[in-house]
Design a protein around this motif. Sequence first.
Motif, PDB file in Angstrom:
ATOM      1  N   UNK A 250      21.869 -18.998  -1.886  1.00 47.61           N
ATOM      2  CA  UNK A 250      20.736 -19.039  -0.958  1.00 47.61           C
ATOM      3  C   UNK A 250      20.183 -17.642  -0.693  1.00 47.61           C
ATOM      4  N   UNK A 251      18.943 -17.600  -0.259  1.00 46.38           N
ATOM      5  CA  UNK A 251      18.351 -16.336   0.159  1.00 46.38           C
ATOM      6  C   UNK A 251      17.847 -15.498  -0.989  1.00 46.38           C
ATOM      7  N   UNK A 252      17.564 -14.236  -0.650  1.00 42.33           N
ATOM      8  CA  UNK A 252      16.960 -13.326  -1.613  1.00 42.33           C
ATOM      9  C   UNK A 252      17.129 -11.891  -1.123  1.00 42.33           C
ATOM     10  N   UNK A 253      16.781 -10.960  -1.985  1.00 44.74           N
ATOM     11  CA  UNK A 253      16.691  -9.558  -1.619  1.00 44.74           C
ATOM     12  C   UNK A 253      15.257  -9.119  -1.861  1.00 44.74           C
ATOM     13  N   UNK A 254      14.618  -8.640  -0.803  1.00 48.75           N
ATOM     14  CA  UNK A 254      13.275  -8.073  -0.926  1.00 48.75           C
ATOM     15  C   UNK A 254      13.457  -6.559  -0.991  1.00 48.75           C
ATOM     16  N   UNK A 255      12.900  -5.945  -2.028  1.00 50.53           N
ATOM     17  CA  UNK A 255      13.080  -4.520  -2.225  1.00 50.53           C
ATOM     18  C   UNK A 255      11.735  -3.810  -2.292  1.00 50.53           C
ATOM     19  N   UNK A 256      11.766  -2.543  -1.963  1.00 52.62           N
ATOM     20  CA  UNK A 256      10.581  -1.696  -2.055  1.00 52.62           C
ATOM     21  C   UNK A 256      11.013  -0.285  -2.400  1.00 52.62           C
ATOM     22  N   UNK A 257      10.228   0.386  -3.236  1.00 51.12           N
ATOM     23  CA  UNK A 257      10.548   1.747  -3.626  1.00 51.12           C
ATOM     24  C   UNK A 257       9.418   2.696  -3.256  1.00 51.12           C
ATOM     25  N   UNK A 258       9.806   3.824  -2.683  1.00 53.72           N
ATOM     26  CA  UNK A 258       8.871   4.868  -2.269  1.00 53.72           C
ATOM     27  C   UNK A 258       9.221   6.159  -2.984  1.00 53.72           C
ATOM     28  N   UNK A 259       8.201   6.968  -3.249  1.00 53.27           N
ATOM     29  CA  UNK A 259       8.441   8.261  -3.891  1.00 53.27           C
ATOM     30  C   UNK A 259       9.114   9.213  -2.918  1.00 53.27           C
ATOM     31  N   UNK A 260      10.063   9.968  -3.424  1.00 51.06           N
ATOM     32  CA  UNK A 260      10.699  11.003  -2.628  1.00 51.06           C
ATOM     33  C   UNK A 260       9.685  12.136  -2.426  1.00 51.06           C
ATOM     34  N   UNK A 261       9.745  12.816  -1.283  1.00 51.51           N
ATOM     35  CA  UNK A 261       8.806  13.917  -1.063  1.00 51.51           C
ATOM     36  C   UNK A 261       9.058  15.048  -2.054  1.00 51.51           C
ATOM     37  N   UNK A 262       7.985  15.731  -2.404  1.00 48.24           N
ATOM     38  CA  UNK A 262       8.081  16.828  -3.369  1.00 48.24           C
ATOM     39  C   UNK A 262       8.736  18.047  -2.736  1.00 48.24           C
TER      40      UNK A 262
ATOM     41  N   UNK B 265       0.814  -1.221   0.000  1.00 47.22           N
ATOM     42  CA  UNK B 265       0.000   0.000   0.000  1.00 47.22           C
ATOM     43  C   UNK B 265       0.851   1.277   0.000  1.00 47.22           C
ATOM     44  N   UNK B 266       1.996   1.269   0.674  1.00 46.06           N
ATOM     45  CA  UNK B 266       2.802   2.474   0.817  1.00 46.06           C
ATOM     46  C   UNK B 266       3.781   2.712  -0.332  1.00 46.06           C
ATOM     47  N   UNK B 267       4.135   1.660  -1.036  1.00 38.65           N
ATOM     48  CA  UNK B 267       5.235   1.752  -1.999  1.00 38.65           C
ATOM     49  C   UNK B 267       4.759   1.903  -3.437  1.00 38.65           C
ATOM     50  N   UNK B 268       5.628   2.508  -4.245  1.00 36.83           N
ATOM     51  CA  UNK B 268       5.387   2.586  -5.678  1.00 36.83           C
ATOM     52  C   UNK B 268       5.427   1.188  -6.283  1.00 36.83           C
ATOM     53  N   UNK B 269       6.355   0.380  -5.807  1.00 38.85           N
ATOM     54  CA  UNK B 269       6.547  -0.977  -6.310  1.00 38.85           C
ATOM     55  C   UNK B 269       7.391  -1.743  -5.311  1.00 38.85           C
ATOM     56  N   UNK B 270       7.357  -3.060  -5.392  1.00 40.12           N
ATOM     57  CA  UNK B 270       8.194  -3.892  -4.543  1.00 40.12           C
ATOM     58  C   UNK B 270       8.324  -5.250  -5.214  1.00 40.12           C
ATOM     59  N   UNK B 271       9.316  -5.998  -4.791  1.00 37.53           N
ATOM     60  CA  UNK B 271       9.513  -7.311  -5.380  1.00 37.53           C
ATOM     61  C   UNK B 271      10.642  -8.069  -4.703  1.00 37.53           C
ATOM     62  N   UNK B 272      11.050  -9.139  -5.361  1.00 38.51           N
ATOM     63  CA  UNK B 272      12.067 -10.035  -4.833  1.00 38.51           C
ATOM     64  C   UNK B 272      13.081 -10.312  -5.930  1.00 38.51           C
ATOM     65  N   UNK B 273      14.355 -10.265  -5.579  1.00 37.34           N
ATOM     66  CA  UNK B 273      15.430 -10.625  -6.498  1.00 37.34           C
ATOM     67  C   UNK B 273      16.170 -11.800  -5.891  1.00 37.34           C
ATOM     68  N   UNK B 274      16.349 -12.834  -6.673  1.00 35.52           N
ATOM     69  CA  UNK B 274      17.129 -14.005  -6.253  1.00 35.52           C
ATOM     70  C   UNK B 274      18.339 -14.130  -7.157  1.00 35.52           C
ATOM     71  N   UNK B 275      19.443 -14.550  -6.581  1.00 32.03           N
ATOM     72  CA  UNK B 275      20.651 -14.816  -7.349  1.00 32.03           C
ATOM     73  C   UNK B 275      20.704 -16.315  -7.616  1.00 32.03           C
ATOM     74  N   UNK B 276      20.817 -16.715  -8.893  1.00 32.97           N
ATOM     75  CA  UNK B 276      20.867 -18.143  -9.197  1.00 32.97           C
ATOM     76  C   UNK B 276      21.998 -18.836  -8.438  1.00 32.97           C
ATOM     77  N   UNK B 277      21.712 -20.025  -7.952  1.00 29.49           N
ATOM     78  CA  UNK B 277      22.687 -20.862  -7.244  1.00 29.49           C
ATOM     79  C   UNK B 277      23.206 -20.242  -5.955  1.00 29.49           C
TER      80      UNK B 277
END
Length: 163
Positions: free
Chosen positions: A151-163, A137-149
């Motif tokens: 373990x684990x992942x990176x969960x990312x989220x992007x928010x708009x900078x204030x005007x 609800x708060x973010x412009x977008x979000x997702x998950x990046x995994x590196x092949x082979x």
Amino acid sequence: MSTTRQHPPGDLGREPDAAGAASPVPAERQWRTLSLGQAGGIVPTARDFARQALHDWGWLPASSADRRAAAEDVLLVVSELVTNACLHAEGPEELRIGHTSKVLRVEVVDRGAGQPAPRTPHRAGRPGGHGMFIVQRLCLDWGVVRTPDAPGKTVWAELAAPA
């Protein structure tokens, strides 16, 4: 807003310094990184780290209600992503925060194999399970990046900078 769509490595995540000129990450993005692997009080530590970055980048102290709300949204997203890694992903290893003039990006690296997703259907009166719904609800977008082979992942989220 998306749910957790997969992006190939390098598509949206922060590239290592050796990535070269092909990196799609804007050159003006400034990054802060905090290792959380051995930290105690991980969520408050992550929030304090994010608050200091926001202060250093001029988001805090806020000069208006909108700027204050934008900073509070960043701190809430940091809390939710780090808490999610603590509860569901064997703990966070690293918190990264980067910004450009238009977007602030939060990344939490963890060791977990799971796939974060908002609980559906979302029931506001039900305890727990609100973290990724809040992020969505708060973010412009979000997702998950995994590196092949790897373990684990990176969960990312992007928010708009204030005007």
